[in-house]
Design an enzyme around this catalytic site. Structure first.
Site, short mmCIF file in Angstrom:
data_model
loop_
_atom_site.label_atom_id
_atom_site.label_comp_id
_atom_site.label_asym_id
_atom_site.label_seq_id
_atom_site.Cartn_x
_atom_site.Cartn_y
_atom_site.Cartn_z
N GLY A 55 0.80 -1.22 0.00
CA GLY A 55 0.00 0.00 0.00
C GLY A 55 0.83 1.27 0.00
N SER A 56 1.99 1.24 0.64
CA SER A 56 2.87 2.42 0.66
C SER A 56 3.43 2.70 -0.73
CB SER A 56 4.01 2.21 1.65
OG SER A 56 3.52 2.04 2.96
N SER A 97 6.37 3.13 5.48
CA SER A 97 5.95 1.79 5.88
C SER A 97 4.87 1.96 6.94
CB SER A 97 7.12 0.99 6.46
OG SER A 97 6.67 -0.14 7.19
N SER A 99 3.40 -0.08 9.00
CA SER A 99 3.74 -0.72 10.28
C SER A 99 5.03 -0.15 10.87
CB SER A 99 3.92 -2.23 10.09
OG SER A 99 5.07 -2.50 9.30
N THR A 102 8.62 -2.84 7.83
CA THR A 102 8.86 -3.46 6.52
C THR A 102 10.37 -3.56 6.30
OG1 THR A 102 6.81 -2.46 5.71
CG2 THR A 102 8.35 -3.35 4.06
N ARG A 149 -3.09 -1.93 3.33
CA ARG A 149 -3.71 -1.72 2.01
C ARG A 149 -5.04 -0.98 2.11
NH1 ARG A 149 -4.50 -6.91 3.52
NH2 ARG A 149 -6.53 -7.92 3.21
N GLU A 231 -5.01 -9.47 -2.96
CA GLU A 231 -5.04 -9.54 -1.49
C GLU A 231 -6.45 -9.67 -0.93
OE1 GLU A 231 -2.11 -7.54 1.12
OE2 GLU A 231 -1.83 -6.22 -0.60
N HIS A 247 4.00 -4.02 -27.72
CA HIS A 247 5.26 -4.43 -28.30
C HIS A 247 5.67 -5.83 -27.85
CE1 HIS A 247 6.26 -0.40 -29.97
NE2 HIS A 247 5.42 -0.03 -29.02
N LYS A 341 6.61 -13.86 5.90
CA LYS A 341 7.36 -12.99 6.79
C LYS A 341 7.93 -13.77 7.97
CE LYS A 341 5.11 -8.60 5.68
NZ LYS A 341 4.30 -7.47 6.20
#
Length: 347
Positions: A55-56, A97, A99, A102, A149, A231, A247, A341
């Site tokens: 989201g950032s 970030s 949170s 990140t 998000r 998501e 292309h 994570k």
């Protein structure tokens, strides 16, 4: 037969419906938030890096489209552990970030410090705030309580105010207020029992969306829709941009077998796109339809480009939300991301 309210009640236990409904309030928070003294002005900056993920990063993409006619220096959205080699003491590095934890963004922040770059940190806290405090860096605190998000209004509006405060652009309060009012109106429309975003979501059930937008113009909408379908809706979706895809990717339609990839194409269009781009969209439509693939167009009727951009970004969020609950998935759940994570953090 279940109503849409039944689906929401059953599959949205964290009430992201309410978050979407009140997204306009995030803009108001950013307008009234406190901003530190940055200690430098726009004349000292030669280029800008917005470093973030998810989201950032999308907020950075949106800023690039939104300010395409306003900014005189390059802006790059960095989605990695490393800074480009050109970054130096004339570069503004915005470490964003939600949170504050990140790991890619934290890595970039340390590198920006080593290169003596101008740095601004944006988060709700976490390690990024610690780094900012220890190194006396400007820090902007975001409103807590959202999944990253679902905080796009907050992240985007905060970035826009930062650009204003440094002097890259004039006051943005008027346009932000217009966006806030538009989102409030749209929230009332999209939360009704029968509405455009819900009906659009219904047409995507059972299909793989393939989204086409315009590079450096409205590609942030395509990127946002793709990511939110991934998501929120737990769905594979793909995005590419014109004219580049003409292309290469266009050749994939030559032998497309709809039975092998049950797809629908979504065009992100606008009344101000280059005439040759519009012509490309039209020519492609005949090619794609020959493979029995339906094309759906997303296009806003707002009276200026910036409002149309923000109109479609908000619509994208509602579409992905409704498709999630209609497919009987919790829009809040992102177990694979959490698992990834956790495994990355293992020694």
């Amino acid at each position: 037969m279940l109503s849409i309210k039944d689906f929401i009640s059953k599959y949205d236990p964290q009430n992201q419906f309410e978050v979407l409904l009140n997204s306009y309030k995030q803009i108001d928070f950013a307008i009234s938030n406190s901003y530190p003294e940055f200690g430098f002005g726009n004349s000292e900056i030669k280029n800008i890096i917005i470093s973030g993920l998810g989201g950032s990063a999308i907020a950075g993409d949106l800023i690039r489209n939104f300010l395409k006619d306003d900014l005189k220096i390059p802006v790059i959205v960095n989605r990695n552990y490393y800074l480009p080699n050109f970054v130096d003491d004339k570069t503004l590095v915005i470490c964003s970030s939600y949170s504050g934890n990140t790991e890619e963004t934290i890595s970039v922040c340390h590198q920006a410090i080593e290169r003596n770059s101008r740095i601004i940190c944006i988060s709700t806290g976490g390690e990024l705030e610690n780094i900012a405090t220890q190194n006396h860096l400007p820090f902007i605190r975001l409103q807590k309580g959202f999944q990253p998000r679902f905080a796009l209004g907050l992240s985007f509006s905060t970035l826009l105010k930062v650009f204003e405060k440094i002097g890259f652009i004039s006051s943005q309060d008027e346009i932000l207020t217009e966006i806030m009012n538009l989102w409030k109106i749209r929230a009332e429309e999209y939360s009704s029992d029968k509405n455009y975003s819900l009906e659009f979501a219904k047409t995507l059930i059972g299909y793989v969306p393939i989204i086409y937008s315009v590079s450096d113009f409205n590609n942030s909408v395509g990127l946002r829709l793709k990511a939110q379908l991934n998501e929120n809706s737990k769905l594979h979706a793909f995005h590419n941009e014109l004219p580049e895809m003409n292309h290469n990717e266009i050749i994939g339609w030559e032998n497309h077998k709809q039975k092998n990839l049950n797809s629908k194409v979504i065009y992100i269009e606008d009344s101000e796109i280059h005439p040759q781009i519009q012509k490309r969209f039209n020519i492609m439509a005949d090619m794609i339809k020959s493979s029995d693939v339906e094309i759906i167009t997303l296009k806003s009727s707002q009276n200026n480009f910036k409002m149309r951009l923000m109109d479609l970004v908000y619509l994208a969020d509602w579409i992905s939300y409704y498709l999630s609950v209609l497919r009987q998935f919790d829009p809040s759940e992102i177990d694979f991301i959490h698992n990834l994570k956790n495994k990355l953090s293992e020694s």
